[in-house]
Scaffold this motif. Sequence first.
Motif, PDB file in Angstrom:
ATOM      1  N   PRO A  66       0.798  -1.229   0.000  1.00  0.00           N
ATOM      2  CA  PRO A  66       0.000   0.000   0.000  1.00  0.00           C
ATOM      3  C   PRO A  66       0.828   1.275   0.000  1.00  0.00           C
ATOM      4  N   ASP A  67       2.072   1.189   0.456  1.00  0.00           N
ATOM      5  CA  ASP A  67       2.957   2.356   0.469  1.00  0.00           C
ATOM      6  C   ASP A  67       3.956   2.331  -0.667  1.00  0.00           C
ATOM      7  N   GLY A  68       3.687   1.512  -1.686  1.00  0.00           N
ATOM      8  CA  GLY A  68       4.603   1.422  -2.812  1.00  0.00           C
ATOM      9  C   GLY A  68       5.651   0.347  -2.600  1.00  0.00           C
ATOM     10  N   PRO A  69       6.733   0.387  -3.371  1.00  0.00           N
ATOM     11  CA  PRO A  69       7.775  -0.632  -3.251  1.00  0.00           C
ATOM     12  C   PRO A  69       8.485  -0.556  -1.895  1.00  0.00           C
ATOM     13  N   VAL A  70       8.687  -1.721  -1.281  1.00  0.00           N
ATOM     14  CA  VAL A  70       9.430  -1.815  -0.025  1.00  0.00           C
ATOM     15  C   VAL A  70      10.326  -3.037  -0.102  1.00  0.00           C
ATOM     16  N   LEU A 125       1.438 -12.776  -0.112  1.00  0.00           N
ATOM     17  CA  LEU A 125       2.071 -12.337  -1.344  1.00  0.00           C
ATOM     18  C   LEU A 125       1.262 -12.868  -2.522  1.00  0.00           C
ATOM     19  N   THR A 126       1.232 -12.116  -3.590  1.00  0.00           N
ATOM     20  CA  THR A 126       0.535 -12.568  -4.790  1.00  0.00           C
ATOM     21  C   THR A 126       1.165 -11.921  -6.007  1.00  0.00           C
ATOM     22  N   THR A 127       0.927 -12.502  -7.166  1.00  0.00           N
ATOM     23  CA  THR A 127       1.537 -11.985  -8.391  1.00  0.00           C
ATOM     24  C   THR A 127       0.643 -10.976  -9.107  1.00  0.00           C
ATOM     25  N   GLY A 128      -0.494 -10.640  -8.529  1.00  0.00           N
ATOM     26  CA  GLY A 128      -1.382  -9.683  -9.165  1.00  0.00           C
ATOM     27  C   GLY A 128      -0.796  -8.280  -9.208  1.00  0.00           C
ATOM     28  N   ARG A 129      -1.292  -7.481 -10.151  1.00  0.00           N
ATOM     29  CA  ARG A 129      -0.928  -6.069 -10.173  1.00  0.00           C
ATOM     30  C   ARG A 129      -1.489  -5.397  -8.936  1.00  0.00           C
ATOM     31  N   TRP A 130      -0.731  -4.485  -8.342  1.00  0.00           N
ATOM     32  CA  TRP A 130      -1.127  -3.960  -7.048  1.00  0.00           C
ATOM     33  C   TRP A 130      -2.484  -3.267  -7.074  1.00  0.00           C
ATOM     34  N   ASP A 131      -2.831  -2.590  -8.157  1.00  0.00           N
ATOM     35  CA  ASP A 131      -4.121  -1.907  -8.171  1.00  0.00           C
ATOM     36  C   ASP A 131      -5.269  -2.908  -8.067  1.00  0.00           C
ATOM     37  N   GLU A 132      -5.160  -4.053  -8.746  1.00  0.00           N
ATOM     38  CA  GLU A 132      -6.182  -5.088  -8.645  1.00  0.00           C
ATOM     39  C   GLU A 132      -6.189  -5.710  -7.257  1.00  0.00           C
ATOM     40  N   VAL A 133      -5.005  -5.975  -6.744  1.00  0.00           N
ATOM     41  CA  VAL A 133      -4.892  -6.609  -5.419  1.00  0.00           C
ATOM     42  C   VAL A 133      -5.468  -5.706  -4.345  1.00  0.00           C
ATOM     43  N   ALA A 134      -5.141  -4.412  -4.393  1.00  0.00           N
ATOM     44  CA  ALA A 134      -5.621  -3.473  -3.374  1.00  0.00           C
ATOM     45  C   ALA A 134      -7.140  -3.405  -3.359  1.00  0.00           C
ATOM     46  N   SER A 135      -7.758  -3.402  -4.540  1.00  0.00           N
ATOM     47  CA  SER A 135      -9.212  -3.370  -4.622  1.00  0.00           C
ATOM     48  C   SER A 135      -9.817  -4.635  -4.019  1.00  0.00           C
ATOM     49  N   TYR A 136      -9.209  -5.764  -4.311  1.00  0.00           N
ATOM     50  CA  TYR A 136      -9.682  -7.054  -3.798  1.00  0.00           C
ATOM     51  C   TYR A 136      -9.573  -7.115  -2.277  1.00  0.00           C
ATOM     52  N   VAL A 137      -8.441  -6.690  -1.745  1.00  0.00           N
ATOM     53  CA  VAL A 137      -8.208  -6.717  -0.298  1.00  0.00           C
ATOM     54  C   VAL A 137      -9.214  -5.819   0.419  1.00  0.00           C
ATOM     55  N   TYR A 142      -9.881  -7.646   4.336  1.00  0.00           N
ATOM     56  CA  TYR A 142      -8.716  -8.293   4.938  1.00  0.00           C
ATOM     57  C   TYR A 142      -7.879  -7.281   5.724  1.00  0.00           C
ATOM     58  N   THR A 143      -7.331  -7.732   6.835  1.00  0.00           N
ATOM     59  CA  THR A 143      -6.449  -6.873   7.642  1.00  0.00           C
ATOM     60  C   THR A 143      -5.002  -7.357   7.609  1.00  0.00           C
ATOM     61  N   GLN A 144      -4.755  -8.492   6.950  1.00  0.00           N
ATOM     62  CA  GLN A 144      -3.377  -8.949   6.862  1.00  0.00           C
ATOM     63  C   GLN A 144      -2.595  -8.038   5.915  1.00  0.00           C
ATOM     64  N   PRO A 145      -1.280  -7.953   6.082  1.00  0.00           N
ATOM     65  CA  PRO A 145      -0.469  -7.227   5.096  1.00  0.00           C
ATOM     66  C   PRO A 145      -0.431  -8.006   3.778  1.00  0.00           C
ATOM     67  N   TRP A 146      -0.757  -7.335   2.676  1.00  0.00           N
ATOM     68  CA  TRP A 146      -0.705  -7.935   1.341  1.00  0.00           C
ATOM     69  C   TRP A 146       0.350  -7.207   0.518  1.00  0.00           C
ATOM     70  N   TYR A 147       1.035  -7.964  -0.339  1.00  0.00           N
ATOM     71  CA  TYR A 147       2.049  -7.387  -1.210  1.00  0.00           C
ATOM     72  C   TYR A 147       2.026  -8.081  -2.571  1.00  0.00           C
ATOM     73  N   SER A 148       2.319  -7.326  -3.594  1.00  0.00           N
ATOM     74  CA  SER A 148       2.469  -7.885  -4.931  1.00  0.00           C
ATOM     75  C   SER A 148       3.934  -8.252  -5.155  1.00  0.00           C
ATOM     76  N   VAL A 149       4.147  -9.476  -5.642  1.00  0.00           N
ATOM     77  CA  VAL A 149       5.506  -9.917  -5.972  1.00  0.00           C
ATOM     78  C   VAL A 149       5.591 -10.193  -7.478  1.00  0.00           C
ATOM     79  N   ARG A 150       4.844  -9.415  -8.229  1.00  0.00           N
ATOM     80  CA  ARG A 150       4.837  -9.577  -9.682  1.00  0.00           C
ATOM     81  C   ARG A 150       6.244  -9.383 -10.237  1.00  0.00           C
ATOM     82  N   ASP A 151       6.662 -10.319 -11.069  1.00  0.00           N
ATOM     83  CA  ASP A 151       7.984 -10.293 -11.712  1.00  0.00           C
ATOM     84  C   ASP A 151       9.130 -10.461 -10.729  1.00  0.00           C
ATOM     85  N   VAL A 152       8.843 -10.867  -9.497  1.00  0.00           N
ATOM     86  CA  VAL A 152       9.898 -11.132  -8.516  1.00  0.00           C
ATOM     87  C   VAL A 152      10.229 -12.624  -8.558  1.00  0.00           C
ATOM     88  N   ASP A 153      11.514 -12.939  -8.591  1.00  0.00           N
ATOM     89  CA  ASP A 153      11.944 -14.331  -8.665  1.00  0.00           C
ATOM     90  C   ASP A 153      11.729 -15.054  -7.337  1.00  0.00           C
TER      91      ASP A 153
END
Length: 276
Positions: A66-70, A125-137, A142-153
């Motif tokens: 939610p705060d961008g790349p970390v 963690l999920t491979t979705g684009r963050w804008d889609e993931v944020a809307s879904y969360v 959900y109150t858990q921390p969610w992060y996108s790992v798209r294109d991350v090995d």
Amino acid sequence: MTTTPDDPTTALPGRPPVVDLATWQAARDELLVREKAHTREGDAIAAARRRLPMVELDGTVEVVGPDGPVPFLDLFQGRDELVVYKHMWYDGAPRQGQCEGCTTTAWHLKDAVYLNARGVSFAILTTGRWDEVASYVEFMGYTQPWYSVRDVDAPVGGSMGYITCFLRDGDRVFLTYSTTGRGNERVNGSLGLLDMTPYGRGEAWEDNPEGRPEGRGPCWSWRSDADGNATWGPTSRPVPQWTRPGATPVETSAGTATTTDAPSSAASAKVSGAGS
């Protein structure tokens, strides 16, 4: 002694035989011996799990929240241990078209208060684009921390549908354990409770006594429609079957989107209706 119902027409199909308390207790005590052996074997497996070697990885690799790349290191929140669930994601799918099994898993661990109290952080963690993931969360609440790992090995990104554990030693990060499939069942306490009931999970693969109703499906989660109505079987699911990335949407005679892929199984009311 064993008895039969006075009026068989009112009995549940394939219900257990009726016995006196002493007979039940003897059967229960016999099963308890097996349960205790199973528990001790589980303890031994957990001990072996704690003795697994580990793999160092780059803790500075960035994930998007939610705060961008970390940096991945931030997911530890200052704690030494981190458990993540890798949630499958289908690009462009409606909320009810996301992975039913992953939704069920995430739903059963809405927060990590107890884990945090034991010095363990948790994130999804999920491979979705963050804008889609944020809307879904937000929609799911959900109150858990969610992060996108798209294109991350891997092991931070990579294949989804896994529970994965990490250890932090200062600024160094290590992969210690990972499991998938039925290994993920530990998160879903409802399955453990269902296993204690006389009718079990209602899955097709279960070994049930003669006369019990047949299982409804081959998996431990089912899909429902947006109103929370259960939909059993490949021909009765009115929601999109986004079974894998790249599946081809088609229109049914009822005008409902589906895919040409074989349908996957389903989840539960709010969970399925929202994004199972």
